[in-house]
Design a protein around this motif. Structure first.
Motif, PDB file in Angstrom:
ATOM      1  N   PHE A  14      45.257 -49.418  35.280  1.00  0.00           N
ATOM      2  CA  PHE A  14      43.892 -48.341  34.908  1.00  0.00           C
ATOM      3  C   PHE A  14      45.077 -46.896  35.258  1.00  0.00           C
ATOM      4  N   TRP A  15      45.007 -46.820  36.215  1.00  0.00           N
ATOM      5  CA  TRP A  15      45.271 -45.063  37.139  1.00  0.00           C
ATOM      6  C   TRP A  15      46.935 -45.185  36.794  1.00  0.00           C
ATOM      7  N   LYS A  16      47.897 -46.112  36.221  1.00  0.00           N
ATOM      8  CA  LYS A  16      49.273 -45.673  35.862  1.00  0.00           C
ATOM      9  C   LYS A  16      49.227 -45.431  34.282  1.00  0.00           C
ATOM     10  N   LEU A  17      48.334 -45.900  33.330  1.00  0.00           N
ATOM     11  CA  LEU A  17      48.248 -45.403  32.718  1.00  0.00           C
ATOM     12  C   LEU A  17      47.537 -44.103  32.162  1.00  0.00           C
ATOM     13  N   ARG A  18      46.143 -44.085  32.470  1.00  0.00           N
ATOM     14  CA  ARG A  18      45.646 -42.508  32.473  1.00  0.00           C
ATOM     15  C   ARG A  18      46.237 -41.313  33.138  1.00  0.00           C
ATOM     16  N   LEU A  19      47.862 -41.870  34.317  1.00  0.00           N
ATOM     17  CA  LEU A  19      48.172 -40.409  34.695  1.00  0.00           C
ATOM     18  C   LEU A  19      49.265 -40.575  33.463  1.00  0.00           C
ATOM     19  N   GLU A  20      49.968 -40.929  33.214  1.00  0.00           N
ATOM     20  CA  GLU A  20      50.674 -41.485  31.845  1.00  0.00           C
ATOM     21  C   GLU A  20      49.807 -40.884  30.492  1.00  0.00           C
ATOM     22  N   ALA A  21      48.764 -40.663  30.412  1.00  0.00           N
ATOM     23  CA  ALA A  21      48.306 -39.694  29.721  1.00  0.00           C
ATOM     24  C   ALA A  21      47.771 -38.234  29.896  1.00  0.00           C
ATOM     25  N   LEU A  22      47.385 -37.958  30.961  1.00  0.00           N
ATOM     26  CA  LEU A  22      47.503 -36.907  31.564  1.00  0.00           C
ATOM     27  C   LEU A  22      48.528 -35.960  31.994  1.00  0.00           C
ATOM     28  N   ARG A  23      49.702 -36.489  31.780  1.00  0.00           N
ATOM     29  CA  ARG A  23      51.258 -35.982  32.320  1.00  0.00           C
ATOM     30  C   ARG A  23      51.838 -35.936  30.978  1.00  0.00           C
ATOM     31  N   LEU A  24      51.504 -36.532  30.055  1.00  0.00           N
ATOM     32  CA  LEU A  24      52.533 -36.641  28.851  1.00  0.00           C
ATOM     33  C   LEU A  24      52.067 -35.658  27.637  1.00  0.00           C
ATOM     34  N   GLY A  30      40.427 -33.154  29.014  1.00  0.00           N
ATOM     35  CA  GLY A  30      39.650 -32.175  30.350  1.00  0.00           C
ATOM     36  C   GLY A  30      40.197 -32.401  31.142  1.00  0.00           C
ATOM     37  N   SER A  31      40.456 -33.147  31.728  1.00  0.00           N
ATOM     38  CA  SER A  31      41.043 -33.882  33.117  1.00  0.00           C
ATOM     39  C   SER A  31      42.541 -33.009  33.608  1.00  0.00           C
ATOM     40  N   SER A  32      42.916 -32.490  34.483  1.00  0.00           N
ATOM     41  CA  SER A  32      44.155 -32.841  34.593  1.00  0.00           C
ATOM     42  C   SER A  32      45.187 -33.381  35.496  1.00  0.00           C
ATOM     43  N   TYR A  33      46.877 -33.862  35.305  1.00  0.00           N
ATOM     44  CA  TYR A  33      47.227 -35.042  35.633  1.00  0.00           C
ATOM     45  C   TYR A  33      47.161 -33.615  37.169  1.00  0.00           C
ATOM     46  N   GLU A  34      47.638 -32.248  37.602  1.00  0.00           N
ATOM     47  CA  GLU A  34      47.340 -32.082  38.939  1.00  0.00           C
ATOM     48  C   GLU A  34      46.983 -31.998  39.163  1.00  0.00           C
ATOM     49  N   GLU A  35      45.151 -32.291  39.237  1.00  0.00           N
ATOM     50  CA  GLU A  35      44.609 -32.688  39.722  1.00  0.00           C
ATOM     51  C   GLU A  35      44.648 -33.891  39.886  1.00  0.00           C
ATOM     52  N   GLN A  36      43.737 -35.163  39.431  1.00  0.00           N
ATOM     53  CA  GLN A  36      43.979 -36.399  39.742  1.00  0.00           C
ATOM     54  C   GLN A  36      45.053 -37.351  40.375  1.00  0.00           C
ATOM     55  N   VAL A  37      46.344 -37.200  39.925  1.00  0.00           N
ATOM     56  CA  VAL A  37      47.401 -37.229  40.279  1.00  0.00           C
ATOM     57  C   VAL A  37      46.795 -37.004  42.513  1.00  0.00           C
ATOM     58  N   ARG A  38      46.191 -36.263  42.636  1.00  0.00           N
ATOM     59  CA  ARG A  38      45.408 -36.285  44.209  1.00  0.00           C
ATOM     60  C   ARG A  38      45.033 -37.182  44.644  1.00  0.00           C
ATOM     61  N   VAL A  91      47.116 -44.505  23.671  1.00  0.00           N
ATOM     62  CA  VAL A  91      47.991 -45.295  23.593  1.00  0.00           C
ATOM     63  C   VAL A  91      49.053 -45.223  23.877  1.00  0.00           C
ATOM     64  N   SER A  92      49.994 -46.320  25.170  1.00  0.00           N
ATOM     65  CA  SER A  92      51.668 -45.434  25.885  1.00  0.00           C
ATOM     66  C   SER A  92      52.106 -45.369  24.412  1.00  0.00           C
ATOM     67  N   HIS A  93      52.742 -44.627  24.314  1.00  0.00           N
ATOM     68  CA  HIS A  93      53.747 -44.193  23.143  1.00  0.00           C
ATOM     69  C   HIS A  93      54.769 -45.251  23.187  1.00  0.00           C
ATOM     70  N   GLU A  94      55.377 -46.315  23.811  1.00  0.00           N
ATOM     71  CA  GLU A  94      55.667 -47.783  23.214  1.00  0.00           C
ATOM     72  C   GLU A  94      55.472 -48.645  22.581  1.00  0.00           C
ATOM     73  N   HIS A  95      53.811 -48.273  22.191  1.00  0.00           N
ATOM     74  CA  HIS A  95      52.890 -49.211  22.048  1.00  0.00           C
ATOM     75  C   HIS A  95      51.735 -48.838  20.663  1.00  0.00           C
ATOM     76  N   ARG A  96      52.400 -47.205  20.134  1.00  0.00           N
ATOM     77  CA  ARG A  96      51.727 -46.708  18.865  1.00  0.00           C
ATOM     78  C   ARG A  96      52.442 -47.274  17.647  1.00  0.00           C
ATOM     79  N   GLY A  97      51.122 -46.886  16.508  1.00  0.00           N
ATOM     80  CA  GLY A  97      51.897 -47.757  15.646  1.00  0.00           C
ATOM     81  C   GLY A  97      51.707 -48.789  15.427  1.00  0.00           C
ATOM     82  N   LEU A  98      50.648 -49.315  16.306  1.00  0.00           N
ATOM     83  CA  LEU A  98      50.167 -50.848  15.708  1.00  0.00           C
ATOM     84  C   LEU A  98      49.222 -51.375  16.022  1.00  0.00           C
ATOM     85  N   GLY A  99      48.050 -50.386  15.415  1.00  0.00           N
ATOM     86  CA  GLY A  99      46.184 -50.160  15.613  1.00  0.00           C
ATOM     87  C   GLY A  99      45.540 -50.272  16.475  1.00  0.00           C
ATOM     88  N   ILE A 100      46.217 -50.470  18.155  1.00  0.00           N
ATOM     89  CA  ILE A 100      44.932 -50.485  19.195  1.00  0.00           C
ATOM     90  C   ILE A 100      44.320 -49.579  19.911  1.00  0.00           C
TER      91      ILE A 100
END
Length: 168
Positions: A14-24, A30-38, A91-100
């Motif tokens: 979960f955290w890996k995907l959440r940080l990916e979302a915030l970073r990309l 509303g949350s920022s990668y810079e705050e959440q990664v800490r 949704v992670s970039h590699e899984h977009r377009g699948l209706g997730i």
């Protein structure tokens, strides 16, 4: 694909995907990668709930890889308990377009109809995210306002569309 609640023992994924979302996509949340990664990893499981009115859904592949997620929480105060909020749809970039994202949203709406007293489910979407806004509209969400400069990131302001799905 399986749509089910993310469990505390899946906090690392979960955290890996959440940080990916915030970073990309820093403009979309509303949350920022810079705050959440800490945040220390031992605190992350505490963010994961699995109650009928407070949960994070995950879309899992047959190999149990987390491909997408969406959070839901019901307001708790007496005067606003008729509302719920969707947050953190990604949704992670590699899984977009699948209706997730559509499947995650449909499951939240289905569950929302089973929560006694819940009358509406709200969300916000950055106005430049036309793909997400169109998905939400196709699912029955309606716009009830625009918040100008809702988010400011690195000096850039982003407006948000306020949307609601009415269960009653």
């Amino acid at each position: 694909m399986m749509i089910q609640n993310i469990q505390r023992e899946q906090a690392d994924d979960f955290w890996k995907l959440r940080l990916e979302a915030l970073r990309l996509h820093p403009e979309a949340f509303g949350s920022s990668y810079e705050e959440q990664v800490r945040i220390p990893m031992d605190e992350v499981p505490l963010k994961i709930n699995s109650q009928p009115d407070n949960y994070i859904l995950g879309a899992f592949s047959e190999e149990n890889d987390l491909m997408g997620m969406a959070g839901f929480r019901r307001e708790q105060s007496m005067k606003v308990r008729h509302k719920g909020m969707i947050w953190g749809v990604y949704v992670s970039h590699e899984h977009r377009g699948l209706g997730i994202a559509r499947k995650l949203m449909q499951e939240i709406l289905r569950r929302g109809k089973e929560i006694e007293g819940l009358q509406q489910i709200q969300l916000t979407v950055v106005t430049s995210n036309h793909t997400a806004a169109e998905l939400y509209k196709r699912l029955g969400f309606v716009t009830y306002g625009i918040e100008k400069d809702a988010l400011i990131y690195q000096g850039q302001a982003y407006d948000e569309e306020l949307m609601a799905y009415f269960l009653k």
